[in-house]
Design a protein around this motif. Structure first.
Motif, mmCIF file in Angstrom:
data_model
loop_
_atom_site.group_PDB
_atom_site.id
_atom_site.type_symbol
_atom_site.label_atom_id
_atom_site.label_comp_id
_atom_site.label_asym_id
_atom_site.label_seq_id
_atom_site.Cartn_x
_atom_site.Cartn_y
_atom_site.Cartn_z
ATOM 1 N N GLU A 39 0.828 -1.206 0.000
ATOM 2 C CA GLU A 39 0.000 0.000 0.000
ATOM 3 C C GLU A 39 0.867 1.263 0.000
ATOM 4 O O GLU A 39 0.532 2.247 -0.670
ATOM 5 C CB GLU A 39 -0.946 -0.007 1.195
ATOM 6 C CG GLU A 39 -2.047 -1.047 1.060
ATOM 7 C CD GLU A 39 -2.994 -1.092 2.243
ATOM 8 O OE1 GLU A 39 -3.093 -0.086 2.976
ATOM 9 O OE2 GLU A 39 -3.640 -2.134 2.439
ATOM 10 N N LEU A 40 1.975 1.221 0.715
ATOM 11 C CA LEU A 40 2.911 2.349 0.706
ATOM 12 C C LEU A 40 3.470 2.543 -0.707
ATOM 13 O O LEU A 40 3.490 3.656 -1.240
ATOM 14 C CB LEU A 40 4.044 2.102 1.709
ATOM 15 C CG LEU A 40 5.177 3.117 1.741
ATOM 16 C CD1 LEU A 40 4.665 4.503 2.138
ATOM 17 C CD2 LEU A 40 6.269 2.657 2.690
ATOM 18 N N ALA A 41 3.906 1.449 -1.312
ATOM 19 C CA ALA A 41 4.472 1.531 -2.663
ATOM 20 C C ALA A 41 3.430 2.014 -3.672
ATOM 21 O O ALA A 41 3.761 2.781 -4.590
ATOM 22 C CB ALA A 41 5.020 0.168 -3.085
ATOM 23 N N SER A 42 2.183 1.608 -3.495
ATOM 24 C CA SER A 42 1.152 1.996 -4.463
ATOM 25 C C SER A 42 0.913 3.501 -4.471
ATOM 26 O O SER A 42 0.483 4.057 -5.482
ATOM 27 C CB SER A 42 -0.153 1.246 -4.202
ATOM 28 O OG SER A 42 -0.808 1.745 -3.055
ATOM 29 N N GLU A 43 1.191 4.166 -3.355
ATOM 30 C CA GLU A 43 1.046 5.623 -3.318
ATOM 31 C C GLU A 43 2.051 6.317 -4.234
ATOM 32 O O GLU A 43 1.842 7.450 -4.649
ATOM 33 C CB GLU A 43 1.204 6.151 -1.889
ATOM 34 C CG GLU A 43 0.074 5.775 -0.960
ATOM 35 C CD GLU A 43 -1.264 6.433 -1.324
ATOM 36 O OE1 GLU A 43 -1.267 7.431 -2.077
ATOM 37 O OE2 GLU A 43 -2.294 5.944 -0.849
ATOM 38 N N LEU A 44 3.151 5.650 -4.540
ATOM 39 C CA LEU A 44 4.204 6.237 -5.373
ATOM 40 C C LEU A 44 4.336 5.567 -6.739
ATOM 41 O O LEU A 44 5.107 6.031 -7.582
ATOM 42 C CB LEU A 44 5.548 6.143 -4.635
ATOM 43 C CG LEU A 44 5.609 6.860 -3.294
ATOM 44 C CD1 LEU A 44 6.865 6.466 -2.546
ATOM 45 C CD2 LEU A 44 5.538 8.361 -3.485
ATOM 46 N N GLN A 45 3.590 4.495 -6.936
ATOM 47 C CA GLN A 45 3.789 3.643 -8.103
ATOM 48 C C GLN A 45 3.786 4.382 -9.437
ATOM 49 O O GLN A 45 4.632 4.129 -10.278
ATOM 50 C CB GLN A 45 2.715 2.549 -8.127
ATOM 51 C CG GLN A 45 2.885 1.560 -9.246
ATOM 52 C CD GLN A 45 1.903 0.418 -9.140
ATOM 53 O OE1 GLN A 45 1.006 0.423 -8.307
ATOM 54 N NE2 GLN A 45 2.076 -0.575 -9.981
ATOM 55 N N TRP A 46 2.880 5.264 -9.653
ATOM 56 C CA TRP A 46 2.771 5.901 -10.961
ATOM 57 C C TRP A 46 3.268 7.339 -10.961
ATOM 58 O O TRP A 46 2.958 8.110 -11.849
ATOM 59 C CB TRP A 46 1.327 5.824 -11.465
ATOM 60 C CG TRP A 46 0.865 4.405 -11.529
ATOM 61 C CD1 TRP A 46 -0.119 3.840 -10.783
ATOM 62 C CD2 TRP A 46 1.396 3.362 -12.339
ATOM 63 N NE1 TRP A 46 -0.240 2.509 -11.082
ATOM 64 C CE2 TRP A 46 0.688 2.184 -12.036
ATOM 65 C CE3 TRP A 46 2.417 3.294 -13.293
ATOM 66 C CZ2 TRP A 46 0.952 0.967 -12.663
ATOM 67 C CZ3 TRP A 46 2.673 2.074 -13.901
ATOM 68 C CH2 TRP A 46 1.950 0.931 -13.589
ATOM 69 N N LYS A 47 4.055 7.674 -9.966
ATOM 70 C CA LYS A 47 4.641 9.012 -9.912
ATOM 71 C C LYS A 47 6.076 8.933 -10.436
ATOM 72 O O LYS A 47 6.837 8.067 -10.052
ATOM 73 C CB LYS A 47 4.657 9.521 -8.477
ATOM 74 C CG LYS A 47 3.278 9.573 -7.850
ATOM 75 C CD LYS A 47 3.072 10.864 -7.137
ATOM 76 C CE LYS A 47 1.723 10.939 -6.484
ATOM 77 N NZ LYS A 47 0.625 11.145 -7.391
#
Length: 119
Positions: A39-47
């Protein structure tokens, strides 16, 4: 380190008050931890990295902080259940990494210690 001890005690009290020890097996906690890291990684995934260079927005920072808290809580609980002192183990790991990654060979390099030039 007192803050970490206080937090660990609070997490344990929270768990005990709800009779959740029965659910906190090493496997269950490790899987929960992986989920929270996801979930932490998903916050940055497409940035793109370039989007974050100027700073993180207040909204993103709040979402990241919430996920970081979840990761830390599960990591502490996992450590409690497994009898691991995470601070002592982190210090030991940094000591090993200081040996594996001598400054002269590793400064400015992202190479794994096994691929570093020998002194």
């Amino acid at each position: 380190m007192r803050d970490l001890d206080d937090l660990a005690h609070r997490i344990e009290k929270f768990t005990d008050a709800r009779d959740w020890r029965q659910f906190h097996t090493p496997r269950a906690l490790a899987l929960a931890l992986v989920g929270e890291v996801g979930e932490l990684a998903s916050e940055l995934q497409w940035k793109a990295d370039s989007e974050l260079v100027g700073g993180i927005s207040d909204d993103l920072r709040a979402r990241l902080a919430d996920e970081v808290a979840d990761v830390l809580i599960y990591l502490i609980r996992f450590s409690q259940v497994c009898g691991i002192d995470p601070v002592a183990e982190a210090h030991a790991k940094v000591t090993r990494n200081e040996d594996r990654y001598p400054v002269a060979q590793s400064k400015g390099s992202a190479a794994k210690y096994t691929d570093l030039p020998q002194a």
